[in-house]
Design an enzyme around this catalytic site. Structure first.
Site, PDB file in Angstrom:
ATOM      1  N   PRO A   1     -74.595   9.227  -3.646  1.00  0.00           N
ATOM      2  CA  PRO A   1     -74.978   8.604  -2.376  1.00  0.00           C
ATOM      3  C   PRO A   1     -74.819   9.572  -1.213  1.00  0.00           C
ATOM      4  O   PRO A   1     -73.797  10.250  -1.078  1.00  0.00           O
ATOM      5  CB  PRO A   1     -73.996   7.432  -2.266  1.00  0.00           C
ATOM      6  CG  PRO A   1     -73.663   7.084  -3.675  1.00  0.00           C
ATOM      7  CD  PRO A   1     -73.639   8.405  -4.402  1.00  0.00           C
ATOM      8  N   CYS A   2     -75.851   9.628  -0.368  1.00  0.00           N
ATOM      9  CA  CYS A   2     -75.831  10.606   0.724  1.00  0.00           C
ATOM     10  C   CYS A   2     -75.189  10.060   1.993  1.00  0.00           C
ATOM     11  O   CYS A   2     -74.819  10.825   2.884  1.00  0.00           O
ATOM     12  CB  CYS A   2     -77.257  11.065   1.033  1.00  0.00           C
ATOM     13  SG  CYS A   2     -78.358   9.735   1.582  1.00  0.00           S
ATOM     14  N   GLN A   3     -75.028   8.736   2.090  1.00  0.00           N
ATOM     15  CA  GLN A   3     -74.512   8.147   3.327  1.00  0.00           C
ATOM     16  C   GLN A   3     -73.163   8.719   3.772  1.00  0.00           C
ATOM     17  O   GLN A   3     -72.930   8.900   4.970  1.00  0.00           O
ATOM     18  CB  GLN A   3     -74.420   6.623   3.198  1.00  0.00           C
ATOM     19  CG  GLN A   3     -75.759   5.900   3.195  1.00  0.00           C
ATOM     20  CD  GLN A   3     -76.411   5.917   1.827  1.00  0.00           C
ATOM     21  OE1 GLN A   3     -75.849   6.450   0.864  1.00  0.00           O
ATOM     22  NE2 GLN A   3     -77.578   5.318   1.719  1.00  0.00           N
ATOM     23  N   PRO A   4     -72.230   9.026   2.846  1.00  0.00           N
ATOM     24  CA  PRO A   4     -70.941   9.558   3.289  1.00  0.00           C
ATOM     25  C   PRO A   4     -71.047  10.893   4.020  1.00  0.00           C
ATOM     26  O   PRO A   4     -70.130  11.272   4.754  1.00  0.00           O
ATOM     27  CB  PRO A   4     -70.170   9.734   1.969  1.00  0.00           C
ATOM     28  CG  PRO A   4     -70.796   8.779   1.033  1.00  0.00           C
ATOM     29  CD  PRO A   4     -72.245   8.778   1.393  1.00  0.00           C
ATOM     30  N   PHE A   5     -72.166  11.614   3.832  1.00  0.00           N
ATOM     31  CA  PHE A   5     -72.317  12.931   4.437  1.00  0.00           C
ATOM     32  C   PHE A   5     -73.394  12.959   5.513  1.00  0.00           C
ATOM     33  O   PHE A   5     -73.706  14.012   6.061  1.00  0.00           O
ATOM     34  CB  PHE A   5     -72.650  13.963   3.354  1.00  0.00           C
ATOM     35  CG  PHE A   5     -71.718  13.903   2.173  1.00  0.00           C
ATOM     36  CD1 PHE A   5     -70.399  14.319   2.283  1.00  0.00           C
ATOM     37  CD2 PHE A   5     -72.145  13.385   0.957  1.00  0.00           C
ATOM     38  CE1 PHE A   5     -69.535  14.245   1.202  1.00  0.00           C
ATOM     39  CE2 PHE A   5     -71.288  13.316  -0.136  1.00  0.00           C
ATOM     40  CZ  PHE A   5     -69.976  13.743  -0.006  1.00  0.00           C
TER      41      PHE A   5
END
Length: 374
Positions: free
Chosen positions: A85-89
């Site tokens: 998942p890209c949301q954390p970055f």
């Protein structure tokens, strides 16, 4: 290696299947995938029914189980895809520094240790490269397992045949003693393409070719994904004041400006209510890519947001690709996806490495045979 069967791939964090579709297009046999979200998993199943799909939190998935189900032995898998998942970055995530999902990418190490894939394909937003706690730990763990990695690189999908500016973090890995490199771009800006001997960037116009013109609230009779949102009278009035092909909210008269933008204030994202430009690639699609209040997602000339079909085209999904869920859920799946054409480029690169490896092995074998006969 033998070529009596195609190279294989397992897709961790598969989403709706962009990476899987790209690798299949390059001739890979995708054996298994892991996707936690129930709705997204349904989309994956619709398009890749032959793939074993684990609809689970990756932290509860056993590499040993996957190996047993796929009849794999250690070292047999060609590529392990890791698109966490890209949301954390993401810069748009205000809570990214405390997002517990940031460590999910490290779960891939368990799979690498057990599966011993020949290659790794890691894709994420550029923010992963700016998170040394996670990235350094990940690369360090891979090196301890005997893997060599490429230099972490930021690529733009527009340079690989995707009609969209979309910068992505890429890291490649291999168990072999070879130097990995990021594939050379195939496309360039119109000003540079001829000089560099590359194709011109694909544009929004290229992506939308053949699609029916729609107004707010209208839908195609033949394509359920080509349905325009029905906008409020106020939203439509604002759009009428925004110039075609790249116009922005800066053109709005004072009485139509959003409250957060009046009196010199510039709260929020500048691209909201912005139009795409037919003559250029689109901006980066996000999970809100069919809502012009969330970014530059208004149609270049029609007074409406782009449709799900138009968004899918910009992510290089073929019209035959099926999506499951409501409008918002499908928009999220499309915005989160890895463009199929981008994934295919890297799949072809791994395929090329495998072919070159077999070619060299065949050449060595032939040389040895000739030497002995002499």
């Amino acid at each position: 290696m033998r070529w009596d069967s195609p190279p294989t791939m397992i897709d961790l964090f598969s989403g709706c299947g962009g990476v899987t579709a790209g690798f299949k297009a390059a001739g890979f046999n995708v054996l298994a995938a892991v996707e936690f979200d129930r709705i997204t998993a349904q989309t994956y199943r619709l398009n890749h029914p032959e793939v074993i799909l684990y609809e689970e939190d990756i932290r509860s998935v056993s590499p040993a189980t996957i190996m047993k189900d796929c009849k794999l032995v250690s070292g047999q898998l060609t590529v392990l895809g890791v698109c966490a998942p890209c949301q954390p970055f993401s810069r748009q995530n205000r809570f990214r520094n405390s997002d517990e999902r940031a460590s999910l990418v490290l779960e891939a190490v368990r799979f690498v240790e057990r599966l011993r894939p020949q290659f790794l394909f890691v894709e994420n937003v550029p923010g992963l490269g700016q998170n040394p706690d996670i990235l350094d730990t990940f690369i360090g763990n891979l090196k301890e397992l005997g893997y060599k990695t490429s230099v972490p690189t930021i690529v733009d999908a527009v340079n690989y045949g995707v009609p969209q500016f979309r910068k992505r973090f890429i890291l490649l890995g291999t168990i072999f003693d070879i130097e990995l490199r990021i594939p050379e771009p195939t496309h360039a800006s119109p000003e540079e393409a001829a000089r560099l001997g590359k194709e011109k960037w694909l544009t929004v116009q290229d992506a939308f070719v053949g699609l029916q013109d729609l107004n707010s609230g209208e839908m195609s009779e033949t394509d359920p994904l080509h349905r325009a949102r029905k906008h409020t009278p106020l939203s439509l009035e604002r759009l009428r004041h925004i110039p075609h092909n790249g116009g922005s909210r800066d053109s709005l008269p004072m009485e139509l400006q959003l409250a957060c933008h009046k009196n010199g204030r510039n709260i929020g994202y500048h691209d909201v209510y912005g139009r795409m430009d037919f003559n250029k690639p689109s901006n980066t699609l996000t999970t809100g890519c069919t809502n012009f209040t969330k970014g530059r997602f208004a149609h270049p000339t029609s007074d409406r947001a782009i449709t799900l079909r138009e968004a899918a085209r910009l992510q290089t999904f073929p019209d035959s690709y099926q999506f499951y869920g409501n409008y918002e859920q499908i928009s999220t799946q499309i915005g989160n996806a890895v463009p199929i054409k981008l994934a295919e480029v890297f799949a072809c690169y791994f395929y090329e490495l495998l072919w070159r490896g077999e070619h060299l092995a065949q050449a060595d074998s032939l040389h040895s045979t000739v030497s002995h006969s002499v």
